[in-house]
Design a protein around this motif. Structure first.
Motif, mmCIF file in Angstrom:
data_model
loop_
_atom_site.group_PDB
_atom_site.id
_atom_site.type_symbol
_atom_site.label_atom_id
_atom_site.label_comp_id
_atom_site.label_asym_id
_atom_site.label_seq_id
_atom_site.Cartn_x
_atom_site.Cartn_y
_atom_site.Cartn_z
ATOM 1 N N ARG A 18 0.818 -1.226 0.000
ATOM 2 C CA ARG A 18 0.000 0.000 0.000
ATOM 3 C C ARG A 18 0.845 1.266 0.000
ATOM 4 O O ARG A 18 0.445 2.279 0.564
ATOM 5 N N GLN A 19 2.039 1.173 -0.655
ATOM 6 C CA GLN A 19 2.928 2.338 -0.619
ATOM 7 C C GLN A 19 2.388 3.530 -1.417
ATOM 8 O O GLN A 19 2.768 4.670 -1.154
ATOM 9 N N ALA A 20 1.527 3.274 -2.407
ATOM 10 C CA ALA A 20 0.854 4.376 -3.095
ATOM 11 C C ALA A 20 -0.479 4.544 -2.384
ATOM 12 O O ALA A 20 -1.336 3.688 -2.488
ATOM 13 N N ARG A 52 -3.056 6.920 0.770
ATOM 14 C CA ARG A 52 -3.567 8.144 1.388
ATOM 15 C C ARG A 52 -2.616 8.875 2.313
ATOM 16 O O ARG A 52 -2.854 10.017 2.660
ATOM 17 N N TYR A 74 -0.758 11.794 -3.480
ATOM 18 C CA TYR A 74 -1.758 10.803 -3.889
ATOM 19 C C TYR A 74 -3.172 11.389 -3.748
ATOM 20 O O TYR A 74 -4.003 11.281 -4.650
ATOM 21 N N ARG A 112 -6.113 11.674 -6.522
ATOM 22 C CA ARG A 112 -7.394 10.988 -6.319
ATOM 23 C C ARG A 112 -8.551 11.987 -6.381
ATOM 24 O O ARG A 112 -9.606 11.698 -6.952
ATOM 25 N N PHE A 168 -11.841 6.711 -5.961
ATOM 26 C CA PHE A 168 -10.804 5.676 -6.006
ATOM 27 C C PHE A 168 -10.930 4.813 -7.264
ATOM 28 O O PHE A 168 -9.954 4.542 -7.958
ATOM 29 N N ASP A 183 -6.567 -2.293 -7.609
ATOM 30 C CA ASP A 183 -7.127 -2.969 -6.439
ATOM 31 C C ASP A 183 -7.443 -4.404 -6.817
ATOM 32 O O ASP A 183 -7.743 -4.691 -7.987
ATOM 33 N N SER A 234 -5.387 -12.130 1.657
ATOM 34 C CA SER A 234 -5.607 -11.421 2.922
ATOM 35 C C SER A 234 -6.473 -12.200 3.891
ATOM 36 O O SER A 234 -6.382 -12.020 5.095
ATOM 37 N N HIS A 246 2.102 -5.902 6.631
ATOM 38 C CA HIS A 246 0.809 -5.651 5.983
ATOM 39 C C HIS A 246 0.875 -4.216 5.491
ATOM 40 O O HIS A 246 1.952 -3.603 5.561
HETATM 41 O O1 CP3 Z 1 0.067 -1.638 -2.503
HETATM 42 C C1 CP3 Z 1 -0.185 -0.682 -3.275
HETATM 43 O O2 CP3 Z 1 0.179 0.481 -3.060
HETATM 44 C C2 CP3 Z 1 -0.889 -0.993 -4.575
HETATM 45 C C3 CP3 Z 1 -2.298 -0.780 -4.606
HETATM 46 C C4 CP3 Z 1 -3.228 -1.666 -3.810
HETATM 47 C C5 CP3 Z 1 -4.448 -1.172 -3.275
HETATM 48 N N1 CP3 Z 1 -5.148 -2.223 -2.764
HETATM 49 C C6 CP3 Z 1 -4.877 0.233 -3.332
HETATM 50 C C7 CP3 Z 1 -5.988 0.678 -2.475
HETATM 51 C C8 CP3 Z 1 -3.182 -3.023 -3.523
HETATM 52 C C9 CP3 Z 1 -2.074 -4.028 -3.804
HETATM 53 C C10 CP3 Z 1 -4.404 -3.356 -2.877
HETATM 54 C C11 CP3 Z 1 -4.742 -4.731 -2.468
HETATM 55 C C12 CP3 Z 1 -5.957 -4.979 -1.699
HETATM 56 N N2 CP3 Z 1 -7.173 -4.363 -1.816
HETATM 57 C C13 CP3 Z 1 -6.090 -6.014 -0.749
HETATM 58 C C14 CP3 Z 1 -5.036 -7.011 -0.391
HETATM 59 C C15 CP3 Z 1 -4.002 -6.465 0.527
HETATM 60 C C16 CP3 Z 1 -4.476 -6.218 1.933
HETATM 61 O O3 CP3 Z 1 -4.456 -5.049 2.325
HETATM 62 O O4 CP3 Z 1 -4.805 -7.185 2.624
HETATM 63 C C17 CP3 Z 1 -7.398 -5.972 -0.248
HETATM 64 C C18 CP3 Z 1 -7.997 -6.883 0.801
HETATM 65 C C19 CP3 Z 1 -8.090 -4.929 -0.942
HETATM 66 C C20 CP3 Z 1 -9.517 -4.527 -0.809
HETATM 67 C C21 CP3 Z 1 -9.667 -3.116 -0.405
HETATM 68 N N3 CP3 Z 1 -9.379 -2.020 -1.208
HETATM 69 C C22 CP3 Z 1 -10.129 -2.614 0.831
HETATM 70 C C23 CP3 Z 1 -10.555 -3.466 2.006
HETATM 71 C C24 CP3 Z 1 -10.129 -1.220 0.735
HETATM 72 C C25 CP3 Z 1 -10.688 -0.226 1.727
HETATM 73 C C26 CP3 Z 1 -9.890 -0.162 2.963
HETATM 74 C C27 CP3 Z 1 -9.094 1.078 3.020
HETATM 75 O O5 CP3 Z 1 -7.874 0.975 3.282
HETATM 76 O O6 CP3 Z 1 -9.689 2.140 2.828
HETATM 77 C C28 CP3 Z 1 -9.602 -0.870 -0.518
HETATM 78 C C29 CP3 Z 1 -9.364 0.501 -1.025
HETATM 79 C C30 CP3 Z 1 -7.972 0.825 -1.448
HETATM 80 N N4 CP3 Z 1 -7.173 0.036 -2.211
HETATM 81 C C31 CP3 Z 1 -7.300 2.050 -1.187
HETATM 82 C C32 CP3 Z 1 -6.055 1.961 -1.837
HETATM 83 C C33 CP3 Z 1 -4.989 3.028 -1.911
HETATM 84 C C34 CP3 Z 1 -7.872 3.214 -0.403
HETATM 85 C C35 CP3 Z 1 -8.776 3.963 -1.334
HETATM 86 C C36 CP3 Z 1 -8.733 5.439 -1.130
HETATM 87 O O7 CP3 Z 1 -7.908 6.114 -1.768
HETATM 88 O O8 CP3 Z 1 -9.574 5.900 -0.343
#
Ligand code: CP3
Length: 340
Positions: free
Chosen positions: A21-23, A25, A30, A34, A40, A71, A203, A316
């Motif tokens: 999740r390095q890219a 909020r 970022y 967005r 998103f 995602d 996950s 994580h």
């Molecule tokens: O790692 C990275 O930077 C690459 C991008 C990436 C995102 N999601 C961006 C994202 C990756 C690899 C994921 C994977 C992902 N998405 C997983 C597996 C990894 C983990 O964390 O266990 C899962 C379960 C998801 C499903 C998902 N997407 C959830 C549960 C949420 C909401 C939770 C939250 O953190 O808000 C997302 C949204 C999401 N995916 C965001 C980002 C940057 C936040 C969206 C925003 O900008 O508001």
């Protein structure tokens, strides 16, 4: 590329590091992109903007690899499910899978084709990313995706998907098999578009007891790994089944790197898997709140791994309220403390 060498267990001048999740909020840059994209999902679907936010952590933090911005849930979305991300609630599918008729409606080849915006983002990123930095593609594991598709949202109990697991396992296997077919095509297209490595995020692996984990999750991950390895042996595969430290002895398959989550002691992962696979991880993500906690966390992992067969990462994803300064401090301290 140092990152790719490390994935194959080769000696590198320092231990490469990136953050799940390095890219995201925690980066003001970022949030700006967005906001411009509108949401998103719009951001995920706009290749230029997705490329821009993918590259931000490379420029700002100096990580050794970029991970494609997207995602895991765009796959069920393009298979034909209705997805929205609501603030505060996370992802929601308004039409969760319940019956065989629901499953039959979902598409395979068309889904992989509709994900063209991802492949386009990859081509843009690879054309802009420095040639010594790796680009990581990814997907969710079939089990984790099936869980979202059946529950309709995140869950604490996994009540619906587990009810199916016991009452109608063949339906669940049908969902898993269909998702697996799309994921093979999807990762293959990511590789053809230019990613240098792929990571499979499981996950929700921790929701399954041992036998069920191997039957309903690991076996489908391995199906994907074998497919990719037979065609693209030079592209490293990273698996990240979260929360399965009790089953490490039985982990075996055609992958290169095992992602260790933060709840698994790195010593234990090294003992059980370190001779067979490169390990990635596993600093506890909230250590990023404090520089002293970062120092302690990095030192501990460096002492255990001794700069061998290891890629540094968090255990994580990084949390949105971490300061950019501390994230940079983490990346720098890994580079400093692992330099030969
Ligand atoms: O790692 C990275 O930077 C690459 C991008 C990436 C995102 N999601 C961006 C994202 C990756 C690899 C994921 C994977 C992902 N998405 C997983 C597996 C990894 C983990 O964390 O266990 C899962 C379960 C998801 C499903 C998902 N997407 C959830 C549960 C949420 C909401 C939770 C939250 O953190 O808000 C997302 C949204 C999401 N995916 C965001 C980002 C940057 C936040 C969206 C925003 O900008 O508001």
């Amino acid at each position: 590329m140092i990152f790719i060498d490390a994935c194959f267990g080769k000696k590198t001048p320092y231990t490469p590091v990136w953050m799940m999740r390095q890219a995201g909020r925690y980066l003001p840059q970022y949030l700006k992109v967005r906001e411009k994209a509108g949401s998103f999902l719009h951001l995920c679907k706009n290749p230029e903007s997705a490329a821009e936010v993918t590259l931000q952590p490379v420029d700002i933090l100096g990580v050794d690899a970029a991970i494609l911005f997207s995602d895991i849930l765009v796959v069920p979305l393009e298979m034909g499910m209705d997805l929205r991300f609501s603030t505060g609630e996370g992802p929601i599918f308004s039409n969760p899978l319940m019956t065989k008729a629901d499953l039959d409606k979902l598409q395979i080849n068309e889904a992989a084709e509709r994900l063209e915006y991802v492949y386009k983002a990859i081509r843009i990123i690879r054309s802009k990313l420095s040639s010594d930095k790796a680009l990581i593609g990814f997907c969710g594991a079939p089990w984790t995706l099936a869980t979202y598709m059946i529950e309709g949202s995140g869950t604490k109990t996994y009540g619906k998907v587990k009810k199916l697991l016991y009452s109608n396992p063949s339906f669940l296997h049908g969902v898993l098999a269909k998702v697996t077919e799309v994921l093979k095509l999807y990762l293959e297209m990511q590789i053809k578009s230019g990613v240098n490595a792929v990571q499979i995020f499981d996950s929700w692996a921790s929701a399954l007891e041992e036998k069920a984990f191997f039957e309903f999750s690991w076996r489908y991950i391995q199906d994907i790994c074998s497919f990719l390895k037979s065609k693209y042996p030079d592209v490293p595969i990273i698996v990240f089944p979260k929360g399965i430290s009790g089953y490490l002895d039985k982990i075996e398959g055609e992958f290169d790197v095992f992602g260790v989550d933060w709840s698994t002691p790195i010593e234990l992962a090294k003992e059980k898997l370190g001779n067979r696979y490169v390990l990635q991880g596993n600093m506890e993500p909230t250590r990023l709140y404090s520089k002293r906690a970062i120092d302690e966390g990095v030192e501990h992992i460096v002492n255990v791994m001794q700069n061998k067969r290891h890629i540094f990462n968090l255990g994580h994803g990084i949390l949105p309220d971490v300061s950019v300064e501390n994230a940079k401090y983490f990346i720098n301290s890994v580079h400093e403390k692992t330099k030969i």
